[in-house]
Design a protein around this motif. Structure first.
Motif, PDB file in Angstrom:
ATOM      1  N   ARG A 164       1.323  -1.808   7.313  1.00  0.00           N
ATOM      2  CA  ARG A 164       0.567  -0.650   7.801  1.00  0.00           C
ATOM      3  C   ARG A 164       1.016   0.620   7.073  1.00  0.00           C
ATOM      4  O   ARG A 164       0.193   1.449   6.696  1.00  0.00           O
ATOM      5  CB  ARG A 164       0.763  -0.505   9.308  1.00  0.00           C
ATOM      6  CG  ARG A 164       0.172   0.785   9.896  1.00  0.00           C
ATOM      7  CD  ARG A 164      -1.310   0.922   9.603  1.00  0.00           C
ATOM      8  NE  ARG A 164      -1.827   2.210  10.084  1.00  0.00           N
ATOM      9  CZ  ARG A 164      -2.990   2.721   9.726  1.00  0.00           C
ATOM     10  NH1 ARG A 164      -3.774   2.061   8.892  1.00  0.00           N
ATOM     11  NH2 ARG A 164      -3.382   3.886  10.207  1.00  0.00           N
ATOM     12  N   ARG A 165       2.317   0.753   6.866  1.00  0.00           N
ATOM     13  CA  ARG A 165       2.824   1.932   6.169  1.00  0.00           C
ATOM     14  C   ARG A 165       2.337   1.962   4.720  1.00  0.00           C
ATOM     15  O   ARG A 165       1.969   3.007   4.197  1.00  0.00           O
ATOM     16  CB  ARG A 165       4.358   1.936   6.214  1.00  0.00           C
ATOM     17  CG  ARG A 165       5.011   3.199   5.659  1.00  0.00           C
ATOM     18  CD  ARG A 165       4.656   4.403   6.474  1.00  0.00           C
ATOM     19  NE  ARG A 165       5.435   5.570   6.061  1.00  0.00           N
ATOM     20  CZ  ARG A 165       5.160   6.810   6.431  1.00  0.00           C
ATOM     21  NH1 ARG A 165       4.121   7.040   7.237  1.00  0.00           N
ATOM     22  NH2 ARG A 165       5.901   7.825   6.026  1.00  0.00           N
ATOM     23  N   ILE A 166       2.336   0.808   4.082  1.00  0.00           N
ATOM     24  CA  ILE A 166       1.825   0.713   2.707  1.00  0.00           C
ATOM     25  C   ILE A 166       0.362   1.117   2.670  1.00  0.00           C
ATOM     26  O   ILE A 166      -0.073   1.868   1.784  1.00  0.00           O
ATOM     27  CB  ILE A 166       2.009  -0.715   2.160  1.00  0.00           C
ATOM     28  CG1 ILE A 166       3.492  -1.004   1.912  1.00  0.00           C
ATOM     29  CG2 ILE A 166       1.200  -0.911   0.875  1.00  0.00           C
ATOM     30  CD1 ILE A 166       3.791  -2.452   1.600  1.00  0.00           C
ATOM     31  N   GLU A 167      -0.412   0.619   3.619  1.00  0.00           N
ATOM     32  CA  GLU A 167      -1.839   0.944   3.662  1.00  0.00           C
ATOM     33  C   GLU A 167      -2.051   2.448   3.810  1.00  0.00           C
ATOM     34  O   GLU A 167      -2.907   3.038   3.138  1.00  0.00           O
ATOM     35  CB  GLU A 167      -2.494   0.208   4.831  1.00  0.00           C
ATOM     36  CG  GLU A 167      -3.984   0.460   4.951  1.00  0.00           C
ATOM     37  CD  GLU A 167      -4.591  -0.206   6.179  1.00  0.00           C
ATOM     38  OE1 GLU A 167      -5.737   0.150   6.519  1.00  0.00           O
ATOM     39  OE2 GLU A 167      -3.924  -1.066   6.793  1.00  0.00           O
ATOM     40  N   VAL A 168      -1.270   3.083   4.667  1.00  0.00           N
ATOM     41  CA  VAL A 168      -1.400   4.529   4.895  1.00  0.00           C
ATOM     42  C   VAL A 168      -1.093   5.314   3.619  1.00  0.00           C
ATOM     43  O   VAL A 168      -1.851   6.215   3.226  1.00  0.00           O
ATOM     44  CB  VAL A 168      -0.451   4.977   6.033  1.00  0.00           C
ATOM     45  CG1 VAL A 168      -0.295   6.497   6.045  1.00  0.00           C
ATOM     46  CG2 VAL A 168      -0.975   4.487   7.380  1.00  0.00           C
ATOM     47  N   ILE A 169       0.009   4.968   2.962  1.00  0.00           N
ATOM     48  CA  ILE A 169       0.409   5.699   1.757  1.00  0.00           C
ATOM     49  C   ILE A 169      -0.588   5.461   0.626  1.00  0.00           C
ATOM     50  O   ILE A 169      -0.986   6.403  -0.076  1.00  0.00           O
ATOM     51  CB  ILE A 169       1.827   5.284   1.333  1.00  0.00           C
ATOM     52  CG1 ILE A 169       2.845   5.673   2.409  1.00  0.00           C
ATOM     53  CG2 ILE A 169       2.201   5.925  -0.010  1.00  0.00           C
ATOM     54  CD1 ILE A 169       4.242   5.139   2.161  1.00  0.00           C
TER      55      ILE A 169
END
Length: 231
Positions: A164-169
């Motif tokens: 999820r963090r990768i997707e956001v960044i």
């Protein structure tokens, strides 16, 4: 490799890299990508693909920052990654920059025995636009943070949180203006205009991540950027 082809290839790899990583983090690796890049399908292959793509794109940005030209940056990126990253580079250059650019890339790689030993013959150039340099800083931070997160994408280490963090960044960085595609004389104005248009389309988490990357910068010299990202 023609330098104009190399410029297009670098631009497309930089932009498409975030698209690839966002898709892999969100949906996993599709069957076509699994075969093309040599990784496991679905979510099990997401981590390795994202890590290799981030490494390739980060190597390109670091090479450009060090003063290398676009041809040298591509050769250095090729040397910096494994088989998965090289397949992705070749596929992306071929699809988005054209067959001539792909042929040029392969010729450069074959002719350069030790591309990681390339030393720029001129000082690093970041340009005089503070707005463009802010974009470059954000793009660099995006590749770096995503690569670190991708190394933790395993079933037993908060996989869903990391993805999820990768997707956001990746989603946020995909919307950041890419300075090198803009005419130099118009770059400061265009960066501000494009960023203003893109800022509202980012997720709240993406906007917060961008703000965090701005900490420690000379805020007085980034007044135009701060007026946008503070909203």
């Amino acid at each position: 490799m023609d330098h104009s082809d190399a410029a297009v290839a670098v631009w497309r790899c930089s932009v498409q890299g975030f698209v690839t990583m966002r898709s892999a983090a969100r949906h996993g690796v599709g069957e076509i990508e699994s075969r093309a890049f040599g990784v496991a399908p679905e979510l099990s292959g997401a981590g390795p693909l994202i890590a290799e793509v981030a490494s390739a794109c980060l190597a390109i940005r670091l090479a450009l920052q060090a003063g290398c030209n676009n041809v040298e940056a591509l050769a250095i990126a090729w040397a910096a990654v494994g088989e998965v990253g090289r397949r992705w580079l070749a596929e992306t250059v071929s699809e988005y920059a054209g067959r001539r650019a792909y042929s040029g890339l392969i010729a450069v790689v074959e002719a350069t025995r030790a591309p990681n030993a390339i030393v720029p013959d001129k000082p690093a150039r970041q340009g005089c636009s503070r707005r463009a340099n802010w974009c470059r800083r954000i793009l660099m931070a995006g590749y770096s943070d995503i690569r670190e997160l991708a190394l933790d994408v395993t079933p037993d280490r908060n996989e869903a949180i990391a993805r999820r963090r990768i997707e956001v960044i990746a989603d946020a960085c995909h919307r950041i203006p890419y300075p090198e595609e803009m005419p130099a004389v118009l770059r400061p104005w265009l960066v501000q205009r494009y960023l203003r248009d893109a800022w509202g389309s980012m997720t709240p988490e993406g906007r917060q991540w961008c703000r965090e990357q701005s900490h420690g910068l000379d805020q007085a010299r980034l007044r135009a950027i701060n007026q946008i990202i503070s909203s």
